[in-house]
Design an enzyme around this catalytic site. Structure first.
Site, PDB file in Angstrom:
ATOM      1  N   ASP A  35       0.847  -1.191   0.000  1.00 47.80           N
ATOM      2  CA  ASP A  35       0.000   0.000   0.000  1.00 47.80           C
ATOM      3  C   ASP A  35       0.889   1.251   0.000  1.00 47.80           C
ATOM      4  O   ASP A  35       1.886   1.320   0.718  1.00 47.80           O
ATOM      5  CB  ASP A  35      -0.917   0.003   1.234  1.00 47.80           C
ATOM      6  CG  ASP A  35      -2.061   0.996   1.095  1.00 47.80           C
ATOM      7  OD1 ASP A  35      -3.216   0.558   0.992  1.00 47.80           O
ATOM      8  OD2 ASP A  35      -1.787   2.217   1.072  1.00 47.80           O
ATOM      9  N   ILE A  36       0.509   2.231  -0.800  1.00 43.52           N
ATOM     10  CA  ILE A  36       1.330   3.434  -0.950  1.00 43.52           C
ATOM     11  C   ILE A  36       1.282   4.318   0.302  1.00 43.52           C
ATOM     12  O   ILE A  36       2.224   5.080   0.556  1.00 43.52           O
ATOM     13  CB  ILE A  36       0.880   4.210  -2.214  1.00 43.52           C
ATOM     14  CG1 ILE A  36       1.993   5.100  -2.744  1.00 43.52           C
ATOM     15  CG2 ILE A  36      -0.399   4.998  -1.982  1.00 43.52           C
ATOM     16  CD1 ILE A  36       1.738   5.620  -4.158  1.00 43.52           C
ATOM     17  N   GLY A  96     -16.045   2.700   3.591  1.00 50.12           N
ATOM     18  CA  GLY A  96     -14.685   3.224   3.615  1.00 50.12           C
ATOM     19  C   GLY A  96     -13.892   2.945   2.353  1.00 50.12           C
ATOM     20  O   GLY A  96     -12.685   3.198   2.310  1.00 50.12           O
ATOM     21  N   GLN A  97     -14.554   2.432   1.303  1.00 52.22           N
ATOM     22  CA  GLN A  97     -13.832   2.112   0.067  1.00 52.22           C
ATOM     23  C   GLN A  97     -13.574   3.386  -0.735  1.00 52.22           C
ATOM     24  O   GLN A  97     -14.480   4.214  -0.929  1.00 52.22           O
ATOM     25  CB  GLN A  97     -14.637   1.114  -0.778  1.00 52.22           C
ATOM     26  CG  GLN A  97     -13.871   0.613  -1.993  1.00 52.22           C
ATOM     27  CD  GLN A  97     -14.600  -0.508  -2.721  1.00 52.22           C
ATOM     28  OE1 GLN A  97     -15.715  -0.881  -2.370  1.00 52.22           O
ATOM     29  NE2 GLN A  97     -13.951  -1.050  -3.736  1.00 52.22           N
ATOM     30  N   HIS A 103     -10.275  -5.090  -3.117  1.00 56.25           N
ATOM     31  CA  HIS A 103      -8.945  -5.395  -2.579  1.00 56.25           C
ATOM     32  C   HIS A 103      -9.049  -5.774  -1.122  1.00 56.25           C
ATOM     33  O   HIS A 103      -9.865  -5.240  -0.376  1.00 56.25           O
ATOM     34  CB  HIS A 103      -7.996  -4.208  -2.756  1.00 56.25           C
ATOM     35  CG  HIS A 103      -8.555  -2.911  -2.258  1.00 56.25           C
ATOM     36  ND1 HIS A 103      -9.400  -2.137  -3.012  1.00 56.25           N
ATOM     37  CD2 HIS A 103      -8.402  -2.268  -1.076  1.00 56.25           C
ATOM     38  CE1 HIS A 103      -9.735  -1.059  -2.324  1.00 56.25           C
ATOM     39  NE2 HIS A 103      -9.154  -1.122  -1.138  1.00 56.25           N
TER      40      HIS A 103
HETATM   41  P1  5GP Z   1      -9.773   1.545   0.328  1.00 51.13           P
HETATM   42  O1  5GP Z   1     -10.051   2.724   1.211  1.00 51.13           O
HETATM   43  O2  5GP Z   1     -10.373   1.720  -1.060  1.00 51.13           O
HETATM   44  O3  5GP Z   1     -10.148   0.235   0.960  1.00 51.13           O
HETATM   45  O4  5GP Z   1      -8.217   1.480   0.193  1.00 51.13           O
HETATM   46  C1  5GP Z   1      -7.505   1.911  -0.930  1.00 51.13           C
HETATM   47  C2  5GP Z   1      -6.044   1.775  -0.589  1.00 51.13           C
HETATM   48  O5  5GP Z   1      -5.300   1.877  -1.794  1.00 51.13           O
HETATM   49  C3  5GP Z   1      -5.523   2.862   0.343  1.00 51.13           C
HETATM   50  O6  5GP Z   1      -4.964   2.252   1.510  1.00 51.13           O
HETATM   51  C4  5GP Z   1      -4.479   3.600  -0.486  1.00 51.13           C
HETATM   52  O7  5GP Z   1      -3.371   3.990   0.267  1.00 51.13           O
HETATM   53  C5  5GP Z   1      -4.121   2.582  -1.548  1.00 51.13           C
HETATM   54  N1  5GP Z   1      -3.735   3.156  -2.822  1.00 51.13           N
HETATM   55  C6  5GP Z   1      -4.445   4.077  -3.539  1.00 51.13           C
HETATM   56  N2  5GP Z   1      -3.805   4.354  -4.691  1.00 51.13           N
HETATM   57  C7  5GP Z   1      -2.668   3.582  -4.695  1.00 51.13           C
HETATM   58  C8  5GP Z   1      -1.610   3.436  -5.632  1.00 51.13           C
HETATM   59  O8  5GP Z   1      -1.555   4.058  -6.699  1.00 51.13           O
HETATM   60  N3  5GP Z   1      -0.625   2.550  -5.296  1.00 51.13           N
HETATM   61  C9  5GP Z   1      -0.655   1.832  -4.148  1.00 51.13           C
HETATM   62  N4  5GP Z   1       0.370   0.995  -3.936  1.00 51.13           N
HETATM   63  N5  5GP Z   1      -1.648   1.947  -3.242  1.00 51.13           N
HETATM   64  C10 5GP Z   1      -2.644   2.815  -3.520  1.00 51.13           C
END
Ligand code: 5GP
Ligand code: ZN
Length: 117
Positions: A35-36, A96-97, A103
């Site tokens: 995760d970034i 929270g998505q 993922h």
């Molecule tokens: P969500 O809130 O949708 O469950 O989580 C999305 C996750 O994707 C976040 O933790 C965010 O840091 C990660 N993320 C978003 N864009 C990127 C990206 O371009 N690269 C990586 N490695 N992680 C990402």
């Protein structure tokens, strides 16, 4: 919603190698990367290679894919010697998505708290 690839999807671009990522695991079904913006010392994302926006787009036929996401989380935890860890999936904005390519978060490397969110 469940096309092979979504042209506007950042995780589809990561899977295709068009956006850089730190790969942790890959097979025919799933791709895993760091995760970034890590929320723990170890924070990986495990994604299906096929574009599915949310868990709600998984059909009964996708039961093996769903299981492979989970077991990839277990595999990563073992490879990184995490004594304990958390897997979580956010579904829809209310859940929270933020990125709409389903993922699994795999978090560890610190004491996880008892409560979620
Ligand atoms: P969500 O809130 O949708 O469950 O989580 C999305 C996750 O994707 C976040 O933790 C965010 O840091 C990660 N993320 C978003 N864009 C990127 C990206 O371009 N690269 C990586 N490695 N992680 C990402
Ligand atoms: Zn996608």
């Amino acid at each position: 919603m469940s096309t092979e690839r979504n042209a506007d999807c950042v995780f589809c671009k990561i899977i295709a190698g068009e956006v850089p990522s730190t790969k942790l695991y890959e097979d025919d079904w799933v791709y895993a990367f760091k995760d970034i913006h890590p929320q723990a010392p170890f924070h990986a994302l495990v994604v299906p290679k096929r574009h599915l926006s949310t868990l709600n787009d998984f059909a009964d036929e996708d039961v093996e894919l769903a299981g492979r996401l989970m077991l990839t989380g277990k595999r990563l935890a073992a490879e990184h010697k995490l004594p304990g860890y958390r897997v979580a999936m956010n579904i829809n904005r209310e859940g929270g998505q933020v990125v709409f390519h389903a993922h699994l978060h795999v978090l560890g490397g610190r004491q996880m708290k008892g409560q979620l969110g």
